[in-house]
Design an enzyme around this catalytic site. Structure first.
Site, mmCIF file in Angstrom:
data_model
loop_
_atom_site.group_PDB
_atom_site.id
_atom_site.type_symbol
_atom_site.label_atom_id
_atom_site.label_comp_id
_atom_site.label_asym_id
_atom_site.label_seq_id
_atom_site.Cartn_x
_atom_site.Cartn_y
_atom_site.Cartn_z
ATOM 1 N N LYS A 82 0.768 -0.611 0.137
ATOM 2 C CA LYS A 82 0.317 0.164 -0.009
ATOM 3 C C LYS A 82 0.789 1.164 0.061
ATOM 4 O O LYS A 82 1.872 1.472 0.520
ATOM 5 C CB LYS A 82 -0.914 -0.187 1.530
ATOM 6 C CG LYS A 82 -1.835 1.141 1.611
ATOM 7 C CD LYS A 82 -2.741 0.938 2.320
ATOM 8 C CE LYS A 82 -4.034 1.504 2.657
ATOM 9 N NZ LYS A 82 -4.540 1.374 3.988
ATOM 10 N N SER A 157 -9.281 0.888 3.163
ATOM 11 C CA SER A 157 -8.671 2.258 1.919
ATOM 12 C C SER A 157 -8.358 1.825 1.745
ATOM 13 O O SER A 157 -6.984 1.828 -0.041
ATOM 14 C CB SER A 157 -8.142 3.759 3.155
ATOM 15 O OG SER A 157 -7.181 2.732 3.719
ATOM 16 N N SER A 181 -9.864 -0.393 7.228
ATOM 17 C CA SER A 181 -8.838 -0.707 5.635
ATOM 18 C C SER A 181 -8.478 -1.965 5.472
ATOM 19 O O SER A 181 -8.009 -2.188 3.686
ATOM 20 C CB SER A 181 -8.359 0.815 5.623
ATOM 21 O OG SER A 181 -9.158 1.080 5.679
#
Ligand code: GLN
Length: 490
Positions: A82, A157, A181
């Site tokens: 990420k 996310s 997330s």
């Protein structure tokens, strides 16, 4: 050399294949890079691919293995990160314009640990700006899409992480989970996502959103894959003051121990019609499967869970408003041209932040202001204690708490963007676990009876008892058979 099916293998299988020299890291890395090239125009899971670096790392891994010096089970395995993790020499934007052009001078501890284990990083994954969101639509660089249906969100996310793993672009990824997330996108993409206990994994070098809630964890295709990645990154880090000194068990040991004898708590509040019928049905079937495997279901109560979202949206924005104060154009990323210093701060922040971070900065600054602090922030912290006590009480009677991850399957892009409150409610079932600092995960529990979209089961464990949670998830995974691959990208 052609390698049919190699990308469909699990990380664990690939690790064995590398060990037996059936395939080289370079071959599989090139296969992953071609897969990314062929699919990411439609998927947009990656913000940045680093092919030269990846191939060089893969060759180095092959050379180590040839000398009999493989570093770990992860040596030579293609993964991705990420874009919230600082990577030395590789741009890190956290999904925000304000960090465009920021090239970190050091690696996050988890990135260092993965490198020490020999993992090959293929690039940086799409995410909601500063990890604020549940659909990836808050990414400043355009949303990632769901590999099961390109019109739908992969969740957020860490949507890029879940989509990349589900789409067979990489064998595993790291995400972060502040309010859901990791678990929510894992659930919406049909993969495994683990949010460890707060303090289990170092946050050093991870762009801070809400520091008392943020936690790093793996997203992978199977539970053993996730356990392997977690084992590689977990453990004390003196550079993170909240990092725990508790030893890290071998998460693979005992993983196949089954569910017999486990007491699984079923909170009434998570089964009161808050989820889509198809979701609730699959979750209940998973619970029935546990009973059939010899576990006992226990009714428990989480009476304060209903205040979780409200408390979270005070605590998280408050901490975010403070953490985001550092982006002013002076040291990191974007700097707007201006005549005065004040104008530069203002212009940089106005241009650099998207709507959601701005909303949270305003909410958080308000909640922390003199005169409002006691009424909002302090009260939210008290609610947090009550949520934690609910779980303490539940864990007197059970070993794990189980329920849905997300109240719905993957929703359509555009469906909730105009209504922040609806978006915030995507996390009703995941947030209490963060407020209580507990470990939680999402494991595939089948497909929705009508839409055929994936549904995850959430398991929440006692503090630092990731092992029991992973063992239970593995039992369900074995019972269900291999999770199917998504069909929308070929
Ligand atoms: N969706 C939640 C939010 O927007 C959780 C995000 C997260 O866990 N990083 O804050």
């Amino acid at each position: 050399m052609s390698l049919p099916g190699i990308l469909d293998r699990s990380l664990t299988d690939l690790s064995r294949a590398l060990e037996r020299r059936e395939v080289s890291s370079e071959e599989v890395t090139l296969a992953s890079l071609s897969r990314i090239e062929a699919t990411d125009g439609r998927l947009h899971a990656f913000l940045r691919v680093a092919p030269e670096r990846a191939v060089a790392d893969a060759r180095a891994a092959d050379a180590r293995r040839a000398r009999g010096e493989a570093r770990s089970r992860l040596d030579g395995i293609p993964i991705a990160l990420k874009d919230i993790f600082l990577t030395r020499g590789l741009e890190t934007t956290c999904g925000s314009r304000i960090l465009e052009g920021f090239v970190p001078p050091f690696d996050a501890t988890v990135v260092e640990r993965l490198a020490a284990a020999g993992a090959v990083v293929l690039g940086k994954l799409n995410m909601d700006e500063f990890a604020m969101g549940s659909s990836n639509e808050n990414s400043a660089f355009g949303p990632c899409r769901n590999p099961w249906d390109l019109e739908r969100t992969p969740g957020g996310s860490s949507g890029g992480s879940a989509a990349a793993v589900a789409a067979r672009q990489v064998f595993g990824a790291l995400g972060t989970d502040t309010g859901g997330s990791i678990r929510q996108p894992a659930s919406l993409c049909g993969v495994v996502g683990v949010k460890p206990t707060y303090g289990r994994v170092s946050r050093y070098g991870v762009v801070a959103f809400a520091s008392s809630l943020d936690q790093v964890g793996p997203i992978a295709r199977t539970v053993p894959d996730a356990a392997t990645l977690l084992g590689a990154v977990a453990g004390h880090d003196p550079r993170d003051q909240t990092s725990s000194t508790l030893p890290v068990p071998d998460y693979l040991e005992g993983l196949e121990g089954g569910a017999r004898g486990l007491r699984i708590g079923v909170p009434r509040e998570w089964f009161q019609g808050g989820s889509e019928a198809g979701v609730e049905r699959r979750v209940r079937e998973a619970l029935a499967a546990y009973e059939a495997m010899g576990a006992t279901l226990v009714d428990v109560e989480l009476p304060h869970a209903k205040y979780g979202v409200a408390a979270y949206y005070l605590v998280a924005p408050a901490e975010a408003s403070s953490n985001l104060a550092r982006y002013d154009g002076v040291r990191f990323g974007l700097r707007a041209p201006a005549r005065t210093l004040g104008e530069m701060y203002g212009e940089t922040r106005d241009r650099g932040f998207g709507a959601e971070p701005k909303r949270r900065i305003m909410l958080g600054t308000y909640a922390l202001s003199a005169g409002y602090y006691d009424a909002y922030y302090l009260r939210a912290q008290k609610v947090r204690t009550l949520v934690r006590r609910d779980f303490d009480r539940a864990f007197e009677r059970c070993d794990l708490v189980a329920g849905p991850v997300s109240p719905t399957v993957a929703f359509r892009l555009g469906e909730k963007v105009a209504d922040p409150l609806q978006m915030y409610l995507a996390d009703v079932f995941t947030i209490s676990c963060n407020l209580a600092a507990l470990p939680g995960l999402s494991v595939p529990a089948g497909l929705h009876p009508e839409s055929g979209l994936p549904i995850g089961l959430q398991l929440v464990g006692r503090p630092f008892d990731e092992a029991t949670m992973l063992r239970a998830a593995r039992a369900l995974e074995r019972e269900m058979g291999p999770a199917p691959a998504p069909g929308a990208i070929g």
